[in-house]
Design an enzyme around this catalytic site. Structure first.
Site, mmCIF file in Angstrom:
data_model
loop_
_atom_site.group_PDB
_atom_site.id
_atom_site.type_symbol
_atom_site.label_atom_id
_atom_site.label_comp_id
_atom_site.label_asym_id
_atom_site.label_seq_id
_atom_site.Cartn_x
_atom_site.Cartn_y
_atom_site.Cartn_z
ATOM 1 N N SER A 224 84.061 -5.337 -34.686
ATOM 2 C CA SER A 224 82.963 -6.302 -34.679
ATOM 3 C C SER A 224 81.674 -5.578 -35.046
ATOM 4 O O SER A 224 81.508 -4.392 -34.716
ATOM 5 C CB SER A 224 82.798 -6.899 -33.277
ATOM 6 N N TYR B 83 82.438 -6.052 -24.448
ATOM 7 C CA TYR B 83 83.010 -6.396 -25.756
ATOM 8 C C TYR B 83 82.647 -5.332 -26.801
ATOM 9 O O TYR B 83 83.514 -4.829 -27.528
ATOM 10 C CB TYR B 83 82.490 -7.768 -26.182
HETATM 11 P P1 NAP Z 1 89.487 -17.063 -32.403
HETATM 12 O O1 NAP Z 1 89.273 -18.195 -33.335
HETATM 13 O O2 NAP Z 1 89.252 -17.262 -30.938
HETATM 14 O O3 NAP Z 1 90.954 -16.494 -32.629
HETATM 15 C C1 NAP Z 1 91.464 -15.466 -31.844
HETATM 16 C C2 NAP Z 1 92.939 -15.724 -31.622
HETATM 17 O O4 NAP Z 1 93.462 -14.635 -30.831
HETATM 18 C C3 NAP Z 1 93.188 -17.003 -30.834
HETATM 19 O O5 NAP Z 1 94.275 -17.722 -31.380
HETATM 20 C C4 NAP Z 1 93.521 -16.470 -29.452
HETATM 21 O O6 NAP Z 1 94.364 -17.327 -28.705
HETATM 22 C C5 NAP Z 1 94.241 -15.192 -29.807
HETATM 23 N N1 NAP Z 1 94.347 -14.323 -28.649
HETATM 24 C C6 NAP Z 1 93.437 -14.116 -27.663
HETATM 25 N N2 NAP Z 1 93.929 -13.294 -26.743
HETATM 26 C C7 NAP Z 1 95.175 -12.954 -27.149
HETATM 27 C C8 NAP Z 1 96.194 -12.137 -26.612
HETATM 28 N N3 NAP Z 1 96.038 -11.525 -25.427
HETATM 29 N N4 NAP Z 1 97.349 -12.012 -27.283
HETATM 30 C C9 NAP Z 1 97.534 -12.659 -28.457
HETATM 31 N N5 NAP Z 1 96.615 -13.458 -29.012
HETATM 32 C C10 NAP Z 1 95.447 -13.609 -28.364
HETATM 33 O O7 NAP Z 1 88.561 -15.821 -32.800
HETATM 34 P P2 NAP Z 1 88.071 -15.254 -34.225
HETATM 35 O O8 NAP Z 1 86.628 -15.535 -34.331
HETATM 36 O O9 NAP Z 1 88.996 -15.642 -35.314
HETATM 37 O O10 NAP Z 1 88.192 -13.693 -33.913
HETATM 38 C C11 NAP Z 1 89.247 -12.883 -34.406
HETATM 39 C C12 NAP Z 1 88.844 -11.436 -34.222
HETATM 40 O O11 NAP Z 1 87.643 -11.183 -34.950
HETATM 41 C C13 NAP Z 1 88.559 -11.045 -32.767
HETATM 42 O O12 NAP Z 1 89.066 -9.751 -32.520
HETATM 43 C C14 NAP Z 1 87.050 -11.030 -32.700
HETATM 44 O O13 NAP Z 1 86.546 -10.152 -31.716
HETATM 45 C C15 NAP Z 1 86.700 -10.561 -34.106
HETATM 46 N N6 NAP Z 1 85.327 -10.917 -34.519
HETATM 47 C C16 NAP Z 1 85.005 -12.201 -34.837
HETATM 48 C C17 NAP Z 1 83.709 -12.489 -35.236
HETATM 49 C C18 NAP Z 1 83.270 -13.871 -35.622
HETATM 50 O O14 NAP Z 1 82.104 -14.039 -36.004
HETATM 51 N N7 NAP Z 1 84.126 -14.890 -35.557
HETATM 52 C C19 NAP Z 1 82.736 -11.470 -35.281
HETATM 53 C C20 NAP Z 1 83.112 -10.185 -34.924
HETATM 54 C C21 NAP Z 1 84.407 -9.914 -34.552
HETATM 55 P P3 NAP Z 1 93.684 -18.263 -27.556
HETATM 56 O O15 NAP Z 1 92.664 -19.105 -28.253
HETATM 57 O O16 NAP Z 1 94.842 -19.009 -26.986
HETATM 58 O O17 NAP Z 1 93.042 -17.305 -26.582
#
Ligand code: NAP
Length: 256
Positions: free
Chosen positions: A145, A158
């Site tokens: 991130s 985080y």
């Molecule tokens: P998201 O839409 O919440 O998707 C994350 C997915 O991971 C969800 O399906 C979630 O399932 C699943 N998950 C959570 N805990 C888990 C576990 N213990 N085992 C297996 N799966 C699990 O989030 P996103 O925004 O796409 O983020 C994806 C990654 O990018 C993350 O690592 C996040 O920190 C990183 N990131 C995102 C952003 C952004 O702007 N979106 C910025 C920086 C970093 P549930 O919903 O059931 O928990």
């Protein structure tokens, strides 16, 4: 002339592939020709991603997996081997992003963030790398991130977990480069996913997502496909000289 991503069939694992960035990465790798194991805590969403890939003519299976649980990781990888073959591409994307003032963050919350974001990435690499060594080829992309690079208010646990993922990535790159395995890290910033919308709804993004567009050099909000494109690039055969690198995908919001 189009150059294909891989000279031979590849099997990819994408964690957190049911939603947001993980779903987009799964679809992109499948479109590039990989067979994709879509792993997620949420069975329904993993199935939705795999079904969409199959509907587009790709190959995918959905596997329920909790990256915070070593037994679940092992069985997720075993199911991948049985269903698709040895995984040689791993995208460690599953993550949780709770906010909290530093003085109020409990040990339980700290441990949960570390268990999912850091230990899950660490242990997935431990379970999948032996398959890559056996095949003499591997590509790992860890999703960090921009908070790891800049810090972020209300995100100490985080940010610490995601910064550790960068150190993990660089060390793995040095340890496994001679085995044909590259390990890189993509730290996204401000990507429009369910998680970003949850943060906005919780009031963590000031007056909302669009408020941040004027201060983003490319003047738009990032999309999951932007991260998918970077991951797909790093996983290609011809990215074999790129390892241990941090590829920011952030619209110019963070330049380090
Ligand atoms: P998201 O839409 O919440 O998707 C994350 C997915 O991971 C969800 O399906 C979630 O399932 C699943 N998950 C959570 N805990 C888990 C576990 N213990 N085992 C297996 N799966 C699990 O989030 P996103 O925004 O796409 O983020 C994806 C990654 O990018 C993350 O690592 C996040 O920190 C990183 N990131 C995102 C952003 C952004 O702007 N979106 C910025 C920086 C970093 P549930 O919903 O059931 O928990």
């Amino acid at each position: 002339m189009t150059v294909s991503a891989w000279s031979q069939p590849r099997v990819a694992i994408v964690t957190g592939g049911g939603s947001g960035i993980g779903a987009a990465v799964s679809r992109r790798l499948a479109a590039d020709g990989a067979a994709v194991a879509v792993l997620d805590l949420n069975d329904e969403w993993a199935t939705a991603t795999a079904t969409a890939i199959e509907a587009d003519g790709g190959s995918a299976i959905a596997i329920t997996c909790d990256v915070a649980d070593r037994t679940s990781i092992q069985s997720g990888v075993d199911e991948t081997v049985q269903g698709l073959g040895r995984p040689t591409i791993l995208i460690n994307n599953a993550g949780i992003t709770p906010f909290g003032r530093f003085l109020e963050i409990s040990r339980e919350s700290f441990d949960q963030v570390m268990a999912v974001n850091l230990r899950g990435t660490f242990e997935f690499c431990q379970v999948v790398i032996p398959h890559m060594i056996e095949e003499g080829w591997g590509r790992i992309v860890n999703i960090s991130s921009s908070s790891a690079q800049t810090g972020n208010f209300g995100h100490t646990h985080y940010s610490a977990s995601k910064a550790a993922v960068i150190g993990l990535t660089r060390s793995l790159a040095k340890e496994f480069g001679h085995k044909g395995i590259t390990v890189n890290v993509v730290p996204p910033s401000f990507i429009e996913t369910p998680s970003l919308h949850r943060a906005a709804d919780d009031g963590q993004l000031g007056s909302g997502i669009d408020q941040h567009i004027p201060t983003t050099p490319v003047r738009r909000v990032g999309q999951p496909a932007d991260i998918a494109a970077a991951c797909a690039f790093l996983c290609r055969d011809d990215a074999s000289y790129i390892t241990g690198q941090v590829l920011g995908v952030n619209g110019g919001r963070v330049i380090v």
